[in-house]
Design a protein around this motif. Structure first.
Motif, PDB file in Angstrom:
ATOM      1  N   GLY A 185     -24.216 -10.037 -10.965  1.00 39.48           N
ATOM      2  CA  GLY A 185     -24.378  -9.403  -9.673  1.00 39.48           C
ATOM      3  C   GLY A 185     -23.200  -9.526  -8.737  1.00 39.48           C
ATOM      4  O   GLY A 185     -23.371  -9.390  -7.517  1.00 39.48           O
ATOM      5  N   ASN A 186     -21.998  -9.751  -9.263  1.00 38.19           N
ATOM      6  CA  ASN A 186     -20.822  -9.858  -8.394  1.00 38.19           C
ATOM      7  C   ASN A 186     -20.582  -8.524  -7.685  1.00 38.19           C
ATOM      8  O   ASN A 186     -20.422  -7.485  -8.334  1.00 38.19           O
ATOM      9  N   PRO A 187     -20.554  -8.532  -6.342  1.00 39.47           N
ATOM     10  CA  PRO A 187     -20.462  -7.259  -5.597  1.00 39.47           C
ATOM     11  C   PRO A 187     -19.241  -6.421  -5.942  1.00 39.47           C
ATOM     12  O   PRO A 187     -19.334  -5.183  -6.050  1.00 39.47           O
ATOM     13  N   ALA A 188     -18.068  -7.050  -6.129  1.00 40.77           N
ATOM     14  CA  ALA A 188     -16.846  -6.301  -6.413  1.00 40.77           C
ATOM     15  C   ALA A 188     -16.969  -5.550  -7.736  1.00 40.77           C
ATOM     16  O   ALA A 188     -16.605  -4.359  -7.841  1.00 40.77           O
ATOM     17  N   ASP A 189     -17.492  -6.216  -8.761  1.00 42.13           N
ATOM     18  CA  ASP A 189     -17.635  -5.574 -10.070  1.00 42.13           C
ATOM     19  C   ASP A 189     -18.730  -4.506 -10.036  1.00 42.13           C
ATOM     20  O   ASP A 189     -18.604  -3.477 -10.701  1.00 42.13           O
ATOM     21  N   VAL A 190     -19.782  -4.767  -9.251  1.00 44.47           N
ATOM     22  CA  VAL A 190     -20.850  -3.759  -9.116  1.00 44.47           C
ATOM     23  C   VAL A 190     -20.292  -2.502  -8.451  1.00 44.47           C
ATOM     24  O   VAL A 190     -20.571  -1.372  -8.884  1.00 44.47           O
ATOM     25  N   ASN A 191     -19.487  -2.673  -7.425  1.00 40.05           N
ATOM     26  CA  ASN A 191     -18.901  -1.525  -6.728  1.00 40.05           C
ATOM     27  C   ASN A 191     -17.953  -0.738  -7.622  1.00 40.05           C
ATOM     28  O   ASN A 191     -17.929   0.502  -7.605  1.00 40.05           O
ATOM     29  N   THR A 192     -17.140  -1.453  -8.424  1.00 44.43           N
ATOM     30  CA  THR A 192     -16.209  -0.771  -9.329  1.00 44.43           C
ATOM     31  C   THR A 192     -16.962   0.075 -10.338  1.00 44.43           C
ATOM     32  O   THR A 192     -16.610   1.238 -10.597  1.00 44.43           O
ATOM     33  N   PHE A 193     -18.019  -0.524 -10.916  1.00 45.88           N
ATOM     34  CA  PHE A 193     -18.830   0.225 -11.879  1.00 45.88           C
ATOM     35  C   PHE A 193     -19.539   1.390 -11.184  1.00 45.88           C
ATOM     36  O   PHE A 193     -19.624   2.499 -11.730  1.00 45.88           O
ATOM     37  N   GLY A 194     -20.021   1.146  -9.958  1.00 43.74           N
ATOM     38  CA  GLY A 194     -20.712   2.201  -9.209  1.00 43.74           C
ATOM     39  C   GLY A 194     -19.819   3.398  -8.953  1.00 43.74           C
ATOM     40  O   GLY A 194     -20.263   4.552  -9.033  1.00 43.74           O
ATOM     41  N   GLU A 195     -18.541   3.136  -8.637  1.00 38.83           N
ATOM     42  CA  GLU A 195     -17.601   4.229  -8.426  1.00 38.83           C
ATOM     43  C   GLU A 195     -17.440   5.056  -9.694  1.00 38.83           C
ATOM     44  O   GLU A 195     -17.309   6.290  -9.641  1.00 38.83           O
ATOM     45  N   ALA A 196     -17.440   4.372 -10.843  1.00 39.05           N
ATOM     46  CA  ALA A 196     -17.224   5.070 -12.119  1.00 39.05           C
ATOM     47  C   ALA A 196     -18.388   6.000 -12.449  1.00 39.05           C
ATOM     48  O   ALA A 196     -18.192   7.063 -13.049  1.00 39.05           O
ATOM     49  N   VAL A 197     -19.603   5.595 -12.063  1.00 42.59           N
ATOM     50  CA  VAL A 197     -20.770   6.420 -12.404  1.00 42.59           C
ATOM     51  C   VAL A 197     -21.253   7.237 -11.208  1.00 42.59           C
ATOM     52  O   VAL A 197     -22.266   7.963 -11.309  1.00 42.59           O
ATOM     53  N   GLY A 198     -20.560   7.128 -10.069  1.00 38.78           N
ATOM     54  CA  GLY A 198     -20.899   7.949  -8.916  1.00 38.78           C
ATOM     55  C   GLY A 198     -22.107   7.470  -8.143  1.00 38.78           C
ATOM     56  O   GLY A 198     -22.822   8.286  -7.545  1.00 38.78           O
ATOM     57  N   LEU A 199     -22.337   6.158  -8.113  1.00 34.52           N
ATOM     58  CA  LEU A 199     -23.480   5.609  -7.376  1.00 34.52           C
ATOM     59  C   LEU A 199     -23.008   4.542  -6.394  1.00 34.52           C
ATOM     60  O   LEU A 199     -22.119   3.746  -6.697  1.00 34.52           O
ATOM     61  N   GLN A 200     -23.614   4.532  -5.207  1.00 37.41           N
ATOM     62  CA  GLN A 200     -23.305   3.518  -4.210  1.00 37.41           C
ATOM     63  C   GLN A 200     -24.009   2.193  -4.572  1.00 37.41           C
ATOM     64  O   GLN A 200     -24.965   2.154  -5.348  1.00 37.41           O
ATOM     65  N   TYR A 201     -23.526   1.144  -3.934  1.00 36.98           N
ATOM     66  CA  TYR A 201     -24.103  -0.196  -4.181  1.00 36.98           C
ATOM     67  C   TYR A 201     -25.604  -0.202  -3.901  1.00 36.98           C
ATOM     68  O   TYR A 201     -26.392  -0.772  -4.668  1.00 36.98           O
ATOM     69  N   ASP A 202     -26.024   0.446  -2.814  1.00 39.64           N
ATOM     70  CA  ASP A 202     -27.445   0.474  -2.457  1.00 39.64           C
ATOM     71  C   ASP A 202     -28.290   1.176  -3.508  1.00 39.64           C
ATOM     72  O   ASP A 202     -29.471   0.856  -3.686  1.00 39.64           O
ATOM     73  N   ASN A 203     -27.695   2.124  -4.220  1.00 44.06           N
ATOM     74  CA  ASN A 203     -28.414   2.825  -5.285  1.00 44.06           C
ATOM     75  C   ASN A 203     -28.600   1.957  -6.526  1.00 44.06           C
ATOM     76  O   ASN A 203     -29.474   2.213  -7.351  1.00 44.06           O
ATOM     77  N   LEU A 204     -27.766   0.919  -6.638  1.00 46.13           N
ATOM     78  CA  LEU A 204     -27.809   0.017  -7.798  1.00 46.13           C
ATOM     79  C   LEU A 204     -28.550  -1.284  -7.504  1.00 46.13           C
ATOM     80  O   LEU A 204     -28.847  -2.053  -8.416  1.00 46.13           O
ATOM     81  N   ARG A 205     -28.844  -1.533  -6.223  1.00 44.29           N
ATOM     82  CA  ARG A 205     -29.384  -2.825  -5.807  1.00 44.29           C
ATOM     83  C   ARG A 205     -30.657  -3.202  -6.556  1.00 44.29           C
ATOM     84  O   ARG A 205     -30.857  -4.363  -6.940  1.00 44.29           O
TER      85      ARG A 205
END
Length: 538
Positions: free
Chosen positions: A49-69
């Motif tokens: 659940g590291n926020p930086a890695d979650v955000n990087t992956f989210g950018e790749a799939v087109g989803l914001q952090y809140d959409n992945l929470r």
């Protein structure tokens, strides 16, 4: 970072690691680790659940952090958080793949996309408290294979199971979803249940307490954790939820019979023995505030139902007492158990039969404390007679007449022997009462002590005592050579006038009747009669 052209849908009940693993498979990469390296983030840190890695992956799939929470599992040392719910690492299965083979089969046959990217890992599968697939009503399967490689990579690990998938489907065991499992699933997605007590606790604590209570209800309070199988834990969760879902009242209804069993049990009476595994497990988690309220309830029930008090410890020292046994009372007042047991029996707090098991009979602490406090300032009947200077016959006539009140009830058919049951205060009151009966200061020669006056007047002793202590005698003096009751002098003539002799229907009397009339012994009367007869025969 540019968005990937090939992505897969994120399901509402899917873990983030499963989503990343499927995305990697859809893009033709062999593993999620390789995929993450290409995109510049760490798959291991994403799994934690590291926020930086979650955000990087989210950018790749087109989803914001809140959409992945909702799909995140966040690590904080040995504690993991899912959808805001705290779960210890031991209750989250991540080393082995846990799944429903029927769900996998349905995913792969009904969903679109590349074959390896269709099936996905449900969030519920990771939580060990959930053991059943609610869709197919079958027991979840746990892989035998574990490895430090591809720890969180769902697609890779599922690939390892494919050769066994037919066997998994064939050997699938039917199992009904319990209300307990449904409750855990609801909390994992943020649905409120409105249950008192359980909802107030973190998820892991609520779940563990439910299973422990269920195991104790089924297997007894002293069950061993290591002896409970997965199937038995399933039943324990079901049984425990029936109890704990009723809140504090339900938990108390479980604890109180354990206390009731105390009165017929044997061995240790400490809280570990009474409450068993529930107590010892809560004790080992003493520093975890998640269990504070259930510890308070256990403590309240223990004090309310058991003979615990100052000197005892139930999650901390106890300062008050509601119940005593004769053993705890003896210890508290530094008396012998035999002394306290005798006192309790005489007062009716314990049954008189020695055949009854009395070591665990509970006695109201306030009543016991008052009795024992009064007893410390009390004397035996023999000592009371000595203080009052009264013979045994007159003493018991006084007691039976209600003029001297004993601390303890007198047994039917006799007295209480050497049991301390007259308070010094009561004896002093009686002596004051005697002094108030004195009406003349100078003792006339014809006055006599009560016993002798009774014989001279030919009146029953108990009637004479009644006249004296009820203040009906006009002439009562005090002898200077005696003290107490024996010092009182009364007028036999006044006694004869006050007490009328009963009229008899015949002039004939038995020796016993004559003895009672003369206040003499039957043997004395019989000897006197024999003497009179022998004189007449001469």
């Amino acid at each position: 970072m540019s968005r990937l052209s090939l992505t897969v849908p994120l399901h509402s009940d899917e873990t983030l690691t499963s989503y990343c693993s499927r995305t990697a498979a859809a893009n033709g990469l062999p593993s999620a680790t390789v995929f993450a390296t290409h995109l510049g983030f760490s798959f291991r840190r994403l799994a934690n659940g590291n926020p930086a890695d979650v955000n990087t992956f989210g950018e790749a799939v087109g989803l914001q952090y809140d959409n992945l929470r909702h799909a995140l599992i966040v690590r904080d040392n040995m504690q993991l958080t899912i959808a805001g719910e705290s779960v210890p690492q031991m209750h989250l299965q991540r080393q082995r793949l846990r799944f429903c083979p029927h769900c996998i089969l349905e995913d792969e046959t009904t969903r679109a996309g590349r074959s390896r990217a269709r099936a996905y890992a449900r969030l519920n599968w990771s939580v060990t408290f959930i053991r059943t697939c609610p869709i197919h009503r079958t027991k979840l399967v746990t892989s035998d294979k574990t490895s430090f490689n591809a720890v969180h990579d769902f697609v890779v690990r599922l690939q390892w199971e494919r050769p066994k998938m037919a066997a998994h489907l064939l050997n699938s065991k039917a199992q009904e979803t319990t209300k307990f499992e449904a409750y855990i699933a609801d909390r994992l997605v943020g649905r409120a249940s409105g249950l008192e007590l359980l909802d107030e606790m973190p998820l892991y604590a609520a779940a563990q307490m439910t299973e422990w209570v269920g195991a104790a209800a089924i297997h007894g309070p002293r069950f061993k954790l290591e002896d409970i199988t997965a199937e038995q834990w399933h039943e324990a969760g079901k049984e425990g939820f029936e109890i704990m879902s009723h809140g504090e009242a339900g938990f108390r209804s479980f604890l109180e019979p354990l206390c009731t069993n105390y009165s017929t049990g044997q061995g240790s009476v400490g809280p570990r023995a009474v409450f068993g595994r529930i107590y010892s497990t809560l004790k080992t988690r003493q520093n975890d505030p998640a269990y504070d309220r259930v510890r308070e309830i256990v403590r309240e029930v223990a004090v309310d139902r058991l003979p615990y008090g100052p000197g005892d410890d139930v999650f901390g020292p106890i300062s008050s007492r509601k119940w005593h046994t004769f053993i705890t009372a003896a210890r508290a007042h530094q008396l012998t158990c035999a002394q306290v047991q005798t006192l309790f029996r005489a007062q009716g707090l314990l049954p008189r039969s020695s055949r009854d098991r009395q070591t665990r009979i509970l006695v109201d602490a306030q009543e016991a404390e008052k009795l024992l406090a009064d007893t410390k300032d009390s004397v035996s009947s023999a000592e009371a007679r000595r203080i009052l200077n009264v013979s045994a016959i007159h003493f018991w006539q006084i007691v039976k007449g209600g003029y001297l009140r004993p601390l303890l009830a007198i047994k039917k058919g006799g007295n209480c022997g050497a049991v301390p049951f007259f308070t010094r205060m009561e004896l002093e009151r009686f002596r004051d009462d005697l002094r108030k009966r004195i009406t003349v200061q100078e003792a006339s020669p014809w006055l006599a002590p009560i016993e002798r006056a009774s014989r001279k007047a030919h009146r029953p002793t108990k009637d004479v005592i009644g006249l004296l202590l009820e203040g009906k005698l006009k002439t009562v003096a005090c002898s200077g050579s005696e003290h107490g009751y024996a010092a009182l002098l009364v007028d036999p003539a006044e006694i004869r006038r006050k007490i009328q002799r009963k009229k008899r229907d015949t002039d004939r009397m038995t020796a016993g009747a004559i003895a009672r009339e003369l206040n003499a012994k039957t043997g004395t009367v019989a000897a006197l009669v024999d003497h009179v007869i022998s004189v007449r025969l001469r």
